[in-house]
Design a protein around this motif. Sequence first.
Motif, short mmCIF file in Angstrom:
data_model
loop_
_atom_site.label_atom_id
_atom_site.label_comp_id
_atom_site.label_asym_id
_atom_site.label_seq_id
_atom_site.Cartn_x
_atom_site.Cartn_y
_atom_site.Cartn_z
N ALA A 23 0.82 -1.22 0.00
CA ALA A 23 0.00 0.00 0.00
C ALA A 23 0.85 1.27 0.00
CB ALA A 23 -0.93 -0.01 1.21
N LEU A 24 1.91 1.28 0.82
CA LEU A 24 2.68 2.50 1.01
C LEU A 24 3.78 2.69 -0.04
CD1 LEU A 24 3.07 2.39 4.90
CD2 LEU A 24 1.39 3.67 3.55
N LEU A 25 4.36 1.61 -0.50
CA LEU A 25 5.51 1.73 -1.41
C LEU A 25 5.17 1.38 -2.86
CD1 LEU A 25 8.24 0.11 0.90
CD2 LEU A 25 7.69 2.53 0.61
N ASN A 26 4.20 0.51 -3.07
CA ASN A 26 3.84 0.12 -4.44
C ASN A 26 2.49 0.67 -4.90
OD1 ASN A 26 6.18 -1.24 -4.98
ND2 ASN A 26 5.35 -3.30 -4.67
N GLY A 27 1.86 1.43 -4.04
CA GLY A 27 0.61 2.09 -4.44
C GLY A 27 -0.56 1.16 -4.68
N VAL A 28 -0.59 0.01 -4.04
CA VAL A 28 -1.73 -0.90 -4.19
C VAL A 28 -2.95 -0.30 -3.50
CG1 VAL A 28 -2.67 -3.16 -3.55
CG2 VAL A 28 -0.33 -2.97 -4.42
N ARG A 29 -4.04 -0.22 -4.21
CA ARG A 29 -5.27 0.34 -3.66
C ARG A 29 -6.41 -0.68 -3.78
NH1 ARG A 29 -2.03 2.94 -1.89
NH2 ARG A 29 -1.58 5.16 -2.09
N LEU A 30 -7.03 -1.00 -2.65
CA LEU A 30 -8.15 -1.93 -2.60
C LEU A 30 -9.24 -1.36 -1.73
CD1 LEU A 30 -6.18 -5.27 -1.98
CD2 LEU A 30 -7.22 -4.55 -4.14
N GLU A 31 -10.44 -1.91 -1.86
CA GLU A 31 -11.51 -1.52 -0.96
C GLU A 31 -11.19 -2.03 0.45
OE1 GLU A 31 -14.02 0.34 -1.78
OE2 GLU A 31 -13.66 0.38 -3.95
N ILE A 32 -11.76 -1.33 1.43
CA ILE A 32 -11.48 -1.72 2.82
C ILE A 32 -11.87 -3.16 3.09
CG2 ILE A 32 -12.13 -1.28 5.23
CD1 ILE A 32 -12.31 1.67 4.57
N TRP A 33 -13.02 -3.58 2.53
CA TRP A 33 -13.46 -4.95 2.78
C TRP A 33 -12.50 -5.97 2.15
CZ3 TRP A 33 -14.41 -8.44 -1.08
CH2 TRP A 33 -14.64 -7.94 -2.37
N GLN A 34 -11.85 -5.56 1.05
CA GLN A 34 -10.88 -6.47 0.44
C GLN A 34 -9.63 -6.61 1.33
OE1 GLN A 34 -10.92 -4.37 -3.52
NE2 GLN A 34 -10.92 -6.47 -4.33
N TRP A 35 -9.15 -5.48 1.85
CA TRP A 35 -7.99 -5.56 2.76
C TRP A 35 -8.33 -6.44 3.97
CZ3 TRP A 35 -3.41 -4.48 1.15
CH2 TRP A 35 -3.15 -3.42 0.30
N ALA A 36 -9.50 -6.19 4.55
CA ALA A 36 -9.89 -6.95 5.74
C ALA A 36 -10.04 -8.44 5.42
CB ALA A 36 -11.21 -6.39 6.30
N SER A 37 -10.64 -8.74 4.26
CA SER A 37 -10.84 -10.14 3.89
C SER A 37 -9.52 -10.84 3.61
CB SER A 37 -11.74 -10.22 2.65
OG SER A 37 -13.01 -9.67 2.90
N ILE A 38 -8.61 -10.14 2.94
CA ILE A 38 -7.30 -10.73 2.63
C ILE A 38 -6.54 -11.07 3.91
CG2 ILE A 38 -5.02 -10.23 1.66
CD1 ILE A 38 -6.52 -8.60 -0.53
#
Length: 241
Positions: free
Chosen positions: A116-131
């Motif tokens: 997220a911080l270095l490669n700029g990956v952007r996902l929905e909050i529910w996706q981050w939580a699910s992953i």
Amino acid sequence: MLGYIRLEIARSRRDTGYVILGFTMPVVMYLIFTNLGIAGDDRTWAALHVMVSMAAFGAIGSAFNNGTGIAEDRTAGWLRQLRITPLAPVRVIAGKAGTGMLVVLPAIAGVCLSAALLNGVRLEIWQWASIVLLLWAGSLPFTLLGLAIGYRFSGQTAAVLNIAANMALAIVGGLWLPTEGFPSWLKTLAEWTPSFTYADLARKVAFGQAPEAGVALILTGWLVAFGILAVYGYRRAGRVV
């Protein structure tokens, strides 16, 4: 039992092998694999695909390292000390498994934060939580396999076996290289490994798809098999400690 879990977590934090294999290496490998020799749309795809793979690799390494600690406990007599305390055997195993489930979180969080911080990956909050949830919960079979190895072998042998198992599962399970490039027979084999199914559940969510029930069933089968091995290993260890 909470006190026992806190003690085990404190021991893990001081373990150099855990810090290197379970946290530093996956983050460094993630940044290398996603920033060297990749450009354009491939880099965007790799940043997300490799994120799940390296988070899974780090979590598996941490789970195995937790099992190596069991073997060292046996050698040092710590397991014998636990057997004469009021802690029931099932609570000892549950405490060690609980510790294993907690020590995988830094590896998962480290790789995801790097993405997220270095490669700029952007996902929905529910996706981050699910992953994170899938990678955390799905690490239990590897924690149990690490415990099974730790209960059955000496500290040195268990360390070698756990590293070898981690590497083999990472390679065959497609955590280091996408299985799409494998020969057909190896790709078929990979899809039945616990490491592939473990990462695939979270990877589907990362790319906006629903995890497949068949993949979850395969991982559940590995969970049962490794759980049986862990119980068998504990009982065998009790005969010699």
